[in-house]
Design an enzyme around this catalytic site. Structure first.
Site, PDB file in Angstrom:
ATOM      1  N   LYS A  19       0.869  18.439  -9.066  1.00 38.84           N
ATOM      2  CA  LYS A  19       1.042  19.004  -7.725  1.00 38.84           C
ATOM      3  C   LYS A  19       1.949  18.057  -6.948  1.00 38.84           C
ATOM      4  O   LYS A  19       1.511  17.045  -6.417  1.00 38.84           O
ATOM      5  CB  LYS A  19      -0.315  19.150  -7.027  1.00 38.84           C
ATOM      6  CG  LYS A  19      -0.393  20.248  -5.976  1.00 38.84           C
ATOM      7  CD  LYS A  19       0.526  20.087  -4.794  1.00 38.84           C
ATOM      8  CE  LYS A  19       0.047  19.025  -3.831  1.00 38.84           C
ATOM      9  NZ  LYS A  19       0.940  18.920  -2.638  1.00 38.84           N
ATOM     10  N   GLY A  72       0.676   8.244  -3.153  1.00 42.79           N
ATOM     11  CA  GLY A  72       0.841   8.740  -1.794  1.00 42.79           C
ATOM     12  C   GLY A  72       0.174   7.830  -0.784  1.00 42.79           C
ATOM     13  O   GLY A  72       0.019   6.630  -1.013  1.00 42.79           O
ATOM     14  N   SER A  73      -0.252   8.417   0.322  1.00 45.25           N
ATOM     15  CA  SER A  73      -0.784   7.626   1.429  1.00 45.25           C
ATOM     16  C   SER A  73      -2.236   7.211   1.188  1.00 45.25           C
ATOM     17  O   SER A  73      -2.987   7.880   0.465  1.00 45.25           O
ATOM     18  CB  SER A  73      -0.702   8.415   2.732  1.00 45.25           C
ATOM     19  OG  SER A  73      -1.673   9.446   2.750  1.00 45.25           O
ATOM     20  N   THR A  76      -4.727   9.938   2.441  1.00 49.70           N
ATOM     21  CA  THR A  76      -4.933  11.034   1.499  1.00 49.70           C
ATOM     22  C   THR A  76      -5.809  10.579   0.336  1.00 49.70           C
ATOM     23  O   THR A  76      -6.658  11.339  -0.146  1.00 49.70           O
ATOM     24  CB  THR A  76      -3.582  11.552   0.976  1.00 49.70           C
ATOM     25  OG1 THR A  76      -2.785  11.971   2.079  1.00 49.70           O
ATOM     26  CG2 THR A  76      -3.772  12.728   0.026  1.00 49.70           C
ATOM     27  N   ALA A  77      -5.614   9.350  -0.109  1.00 48.98           N
ATOM     28  CA  ALA A  77      -6.421   8.813  -1.212  1.00 48.98           C
ATOM     29  C   ALA A  77      -7.895   8.735  -0.842  1.00 48.98           C
ATOM     30  O   ALA A  77      -8.776   8.958  -1.684  1.00 48.98           O
ATOM     31  CB  ALA A  77      -5.905   7.443  -1.609  1.00 48.98           C
ATOM     32  N   GLU A  94      -2.125   5.035  -6.496  1.00 48.24           N
ATOM     33  CA  GLU A  94      -1.001   4.149  -6.170  1.00 48.24           C
ATOM     34  C   GLU A  94      -0.581   4.493  -4.755  1.00 48.24           C
ATOM     35  O   GLU A  94       0.015   5.541  -4.494  1.00 48.24           O
ATOM     36  CB  GLU A  94       0.144   4.375  -7.170  1.00 48.24           C
ATOM     37  CG  GLU A  94       1.143   3.230  -7.206  1.00 48.24           C
ATOM     38  CD  GLU A  94       2.211   3.353  -6.135  1.00 48.24           C
ATOM     39  OE1 GLU A  94       2.120   2.591  -5.139  1.00 48.24           O
ATOM     40  OE2 GLU A  94       3.103   4.185  -6.262  1.00 48.24           O
ATOM     41  N   CYS A 128       7.860   2.332  -2.128  1.00 49.65           N
ATOM     42  CA  CYS A 128       6.590   1.682  -1.783  1.00 49.65           C
ATOM     43  C   CYS A 128       6.670   0.170  -1.940  1.00 49.65           C
ATOM     44  O   CYS A 128       5.875  -0.560  -1.353  1.00 49.65           O
ATOM     45  CB  CYS A 128       5.460   2.254  -2.631  1.00 49.65           C
ATOM     46  SG  CYS A 128       5.698   2.068  -4.410  1.00 49.65           S
ATOM     47  N   GLU A 226       2.467   0.939   7.424  1.00 52.07           N
ATOM     48  CA  GLU A 226       3.602   1.249   6.564  1.00 52.07           C
ATOM     49  C   GLU A 226       4.562   2.177   7.307  1.00 52.07           C
ATOM     50  O   GLU A 226       4.191   3.263   7.733  1.00 52.07           O
ATOM     51  CB  GLU A 226       3.130   1.921   5.273  1.00 52.07           C
ATOM     52  CG  GLU A 226       4.278   2.161   4.298  1.00 52.07           C
ATOM     53  CD  GLU A 226       3.814   2.793   2.997  1.00 52.07           C
ATOM     54  OE1 GLU A 226       4.398   2.479   1.944  1.00 52.07           O
ATOM     55  OE2 GLU A 226       2.867   3.593   3.037  1.00 52.07           O
TER      56      GLU A 226
END
Length: 322
Positions: A19, A72-73, A76-77, A94, A128, A226
Site C-alpha cells: 500500500k 513513514g511517520s 502513523t506507526a 522505519e 529520512c 522532522e
C-alpha cells in the site's frame, strides 16, 4: 522504498500486498508495470491504492496479514502498533529522524562542508537520513557558517529534469521557517531571505530554496521536529560531553554524522550517540547487507540482507524421535 520491502519478501517465498503513500501512487503504479515486465507471476505482488485511513487501516487490521513492514511517520506507526496489537503481528517500522551532524574543530572542512551541504539538501531534504541539526565546535563556528552558507547558495532550485538543477519541488507544503523566525532564530539564506526565481514553464509546485537557520534554541520546533525539506539548523557547542547530550536530546534516533580527525574521539562519540546509523567523516555510504534502522521514535527492527531474511521468515524447531 517499495523495492526494499518487496524484494526480500518475495525472495523468502512470500506474497506481498503493498500500500504506497497516496502521495506516491504514480511511481508505485509504474513499478507494477516493471514487475509485470520482469515476469513476476500474477498474485505474487499486489498493490492496493488508497489513503492510509481506509486502505492502510484495512490491511493493518486484517487477520490474514501476519506481518507489517512500514516506512513513514512516527504518528502513523503508533496507530499501526495499536491497531495490529490484537493480532500480535510482527512489525518492522522505519520512521522519521532529526539527524545531527557533529563537527569538531579538527575536522577537514574541505571535505566536511560540501558533504554536509549534500546531506542537508539532497533530494530537497526529503530523505529520512538527511542532516537537519548541525553542531559545530565554537572555535570554527564562524568560519564553518560562512563557508556552509556560501556553498548552500550555489544549489539551484527548479525542474529536476534539468541537469543543472539540484533541488526540485517538495511533496507537500509546510513552513517551519516562519515558526523559527517567530522564535527569534536567524535565517541566513533561502526561504524568506533570497528570491526564488523559476522559469515561466515551471511555476507550479512547492519549490523552496536550501535554507540555513542559526541562533536557534535546542527546544525549538525546528530542532525537535522532522521538517522533511531543504532546511537545516546550525548551532555552536563547546565540549564533547555537551554535544553528545544535545545531539541525543530529541525523541528520534535514526542517523548521525561525526567529523573529526581524532580516531579515539570518533569512536567515543559514535558509540554514545543514540542512533541506529552513524557515519564518520562521510555520509550515506551504504551497503544493503548492513543493518538499517533507528532507535527510539525512529523505529523498530532492522532491514538489510540478514536482518530482512530473518524478518520475512519464521524460525521453526522440529524434533524427530527415531
Amino acid at each position: 522504498m517499495l523495492t526494499w520491502k518487496i524484494a526480500p519478501a518475495i525472495a523468502c517465498g512470500n506474497t506481498v500486498v503493498a500500500k504506497p503513500s497516496e502521495m506516491t501512487s504514480v511511481t508505485a503504479w509504474m513499478m507494477c508495470k516493471l514487475l509485470e515486465k520482469a515476469g513476476v507471476p500474477p498474485g505474487v505482488v499486489n498493490v492496493v491504492f488508497g489513503t492510509g485511513a481506509k486502505a492502510g487501516e484495512a490491511l493493518v487490521c486484517h487477520p490474514d496479514v501476519p506481518l507489517l513492514s512500514f516506512t513513514g511517520s512516527t504518528l502513523t506507526a503508533q496507530r499501526i502498533t495499536e491497531r495490529s496489537a490484537p493480532h500480535c503481528k510482527r512489525l518492522s517500522l522505519e520512521l522519521g529522524g532529526k539527524n545531527p551532524a557533529i563537527i569538531f574543530d579538527d575536522a577537514d572542512l574541505s571535505q566536511c562542508i560540501p558533504t554536509t551541504v549534500r546531506s542537508s539538501f539532497a533530494n530537497q531534504g526529503e530523505i529520512c537520513l538527511c542532516t537537519s541539526r548541525i553542531f559545530v565546535q565554537r572555535g570554527i563556528y564562524s568560519e564553518f557558517l560562512k563557508r556552509f552558507v556560501a556553498e548552500a547558495k550555489k544549489w539551484k532550485t527548479g525542474n529536476p529534469s534539468d541537469p543543472t538543477i539540484d533541488v526540485g519541488a517538495l511533496i507537500s507544503k509546510e513552513n517551519y521557517v516562519k515558526k523559527a523566525q517567530a522564535e527569534g532564530a536567524k535565517v541566513l539564506c533561502g526561504e524568506g531571505v533570497d528570491p526564488l526565481v523559476l522559469p515561466p514553464s515551471n511555476q507550479k509546485g512547492y519549490f523552496m530554496l536550501p535554507t540555513v537557520i542559526a541562533e536557534v534554541k535546542d527546544e525549538s520546533c525546528c530542532m525537535q521536529e522532522e521538517i522533511f525539506g531543504p532546511v537545516t539548523c546550525v548551532v555552536a557547542f563547546d565540549t564533547e560531553e555537551e554535544v553528545i547530550r544535545r545531539a541525543n536530546g530529541v525523541k528520534y534516533g535514526l542517523a548521525a554524522t561525526v567529523w573529526s580527525s581524532n580516531v579515539g574521539r570518533v569512536h567515543r562519540v559514535a558509540h554514545r550517540l543514540q542512533s541506529g546509523l552513524v557515519w564518520t567523516n562521510c555520509w550515506l555510504v551504504r551497503d544493503l547487507n548492513l543493518p538499517f534502522g533507528g532507535m527510539k521514535a525512529s523505529g523498530i527492527g532492522r532491514e538489510g540482507a540478514k536482518d530482512s531474511y530473518e524478518f520475512f521468515t519464521e524460525v521453526k524447531t522440529i524434533t524427530i524421535k527415531h
